[in-house]
Design a protein around this motif. Structure first.
Motif, PDB file in Angstrom:
ATOM      1  N   GLU A 107      40.415  46.940  34.894  1.00  0.00           N
ATOM      2  CA  GLU A 107      41.044  46.396  36.102  1.00  0.00           C
ATOM      3  C   GLU A 107      40.176  46.669  37.328  1.00  0.00           C
ATOM      4  N   TRP A 108      39.563  47.845  37.396  1.00  0.00           N
ATOM      5  CA  TRP A 108      38.660  48.160  38.511  1.00  0.00           C
ATOM      6  C   TRP A 108      37.486  47.188  38.520  1.00  0.00           C
ATOM      7  N   ILE A 109      36.921  46.903  37.318  1.00  0.00           N
ATOM      8  CA  ILE A 109      35.786  45.977  37.240  1.00  0.00           C
ATOM      9  C   ILE A 109      36.224  44.582  37.680  1.00  0.00           C
ATOM     10  N   ARG A 110      37.390  44.150  37.211  1.00  0.00           N
ATOM     11  CA  ARG A 110      37.902  42.832  37.632  1.00  0.00           C
ATOM     12  C   ARG A 110      38.072  42.783  39.143  1.00  0.00           C
ATOM     13  N   ASP A 111      38.685  43.822  39.716  1.00  0.00           N
ATOM     14  CA  ASP A 111      38.877  43.876  41.168  1.00  0.00           C
ATOM     15  C   ASP A 111      37.544  43.961  41.908  1.00  0.00           C
ATOM     16  N   PHE A 112      36.571  44.634  41.316  1.00  0.00           N
ATOM     17  CA  PHE A 112      35.227  44.728  41.890  1.00  0.00           C
ATOM     18  C   PHE A 112      34.665  43.333  42.136  1.00  0.00           C
ATOM     19  N   VAL A 113      34.873  42.435  41.171  1.00  0.00           N
ATOM     20  CA  VAL A 113      34.370  41.065  41.294  1.00  0.00           C
ATOM     21  C   VAL A 113      35.297  40.226  42.163  1.00  0.00           C
ATOM     22  N   GLU A 114      36.592  40.232  41.862  1.00  0.00           N
ATOM     23  CA  GLU A 114      37.539  39.324  42.523  1.00  0.00           C
ATOM     24  C   GLU A 114      37.861  39.721  43.960  1.00  0.00           C
TER      25      GLU A 114
ATOM     26  N   GLY B 217      33.971  41.282  45.718  1.00  0.00           N
ATOM     27  CA  GLY B 217      32.891  40.297  45.722  1.00  0.00           C
ATOM     28  C   GLY B 217      31.620  40.819  45.094  1.00  0.00           C
ATOM     29  N   GLY B 218      31.739  41.844  44.249  1.00  0.00           N
ATOM     30  CA  GLY B 218      30.582  42.405  43.570  1.00  0.00           C
ATOM     31  C   GLY B 218      30.095  41.495  42.457  1.00  0.00           C
TER      32      GLY B 218
ATOM     33  N   ARG C 107      22.112  52.425  51.382  1.00  0.00           N
ATOM     34  CA  ARG C 107      21.975  51.902  50.034  1.00  0.00           C
ATOM     35  C   ARG C 107      23.269  51.283  49.523  1.00  0.00           C
ATOM     36  N   GLN C 108      24.260  51.163  50.383  1.00  0.00           N
ATOM     37  CA  GLN C 108      25.496  50.496  49.996  1.00  0.00           C
ATOM     38  C   GLN C 108      25.170  49.085  49.515  1.00  0.00           C
ATOM     39  N   GLY C 109      25.675  48.697  48.352  1.00  0.00           N
ATOM     40  CA  GLY C 109      25.411  47.372  47.827  1.00  0.00           C
ATOM     41  C   GLY C 109      24.089  47.246  47.095  1.00  0.00           C
ATOM     42  N   ARG C 110      23.242  48.256  47.151  1.00  0.00           N
ATOM     43  CA  ARG C 110      21.945  48.224  46.470  1.00  0.00           C
ATOM     44  C   ARG C 110      21.964  49.122  45.240  1.00  0.00           C
ATOM     45  N   ARG C 111      23.153  49.372  44.733  1.00  0.00           N
ATOM     46  CA  ARG C 111      23.305  50.213  43.550  1.00  0.00           C
ATOM     47  C   ARG C 111      23.768  49.359  42.382  1.00  0.00           C
TER      48      ARG C 111
END
Length: 194
Positions: free
Chosen positions: A84-91, A94-95, A1-5
């Motif tokens: 910062e975690w959310i920004r890094d999650f996207v940047e 690639g979330g 389920r990695q990536g399906r959360r």
């Protein structure tokens, strides 16, 4: 389920929150974790539909998600480190990040935070008290498979124009580099990114 959360964050229980939660709850390929800020709490506390909840305790736990949906969350609820975690999650990871602002306009509070580079819109004047007259797809929106409600392009554009108009939309302008797929059109033909 990695990536399906999916991590769904909102500052209050809204119709949009319930709709998105219920939509993904029915799809067994996804797991959605809805966190709603506890109303009336003096500290940043979260609750889940089925009891207390908490924001992921570290960056790696956040990176286990594939998508974050950030609703009307007041700025003071998320710490700078979490932003910062959310920004890094996207940047970096690639979330995906979906922003769903509302009438309280909390998204504006993030303009000078680590999330600022991820926000594709800025404040603008609204249509006033009257809602938009209709919705229209832009040239890019007409080509987008995600916005295709009809197979034939002309019929799809006509259907978008016939959709019930929203009672309210966030008054925004697209920032440089933003791709606008749909617009709300006012009585005076003024357009606003949807």
């Amino acid at each position: 389920r990695q990536g399906r959360r999916i991590l769904l964050l909102d500052g209050r229980p809204r119709w949009e929150t319930r709709f998105v939660r219920d939509l993904f709850d029915r799809d067994r390929q996804w797991r959605i974790d809805p966190l709603i800020q506890d109303v009336g709490s003096d500290s940043p506390a979260w609750s889940k539909v089925d009891g207390p909840g908490r924001f992921p305790p570290d960056r790696d736990s956040l990176f286990a998600y594939g998508l974050i949906i950030l609703g009307e969350v007041p700025r003071g609820i998320l710490r700078d480190e979490e932003l910062e975690w959310i920004r890094d999650f996207v940047e970096k990871r690639g979330g995906g990040l979906i922003l769903i602002d509302g009438p309280r306009g909390h998204l504006r509070e993030y303009e000078r935070t680590p999330l600022a580079p991820l926000i594709p819109i800025g404040p603008s004047e609204s249509f006033g008290r009257s809602p938009p007259e209709r919705l229209e797809l832009t040239a890019q929106g007409r080509q987008s498979a995600a916005l295709r409600l009809e197979n034939e392009l002309g019929a799809n554009g006509a259907l978008w124009g016939a959709l019930p108009r929203p009672h309210w939309i966030a008054p925004v302008r697209a920032l440089e580099g933003t791709e606008v797929l749909a617009e709300a059109v006012g009585r005076d033909e003024r357009r606003m990114p949807l």
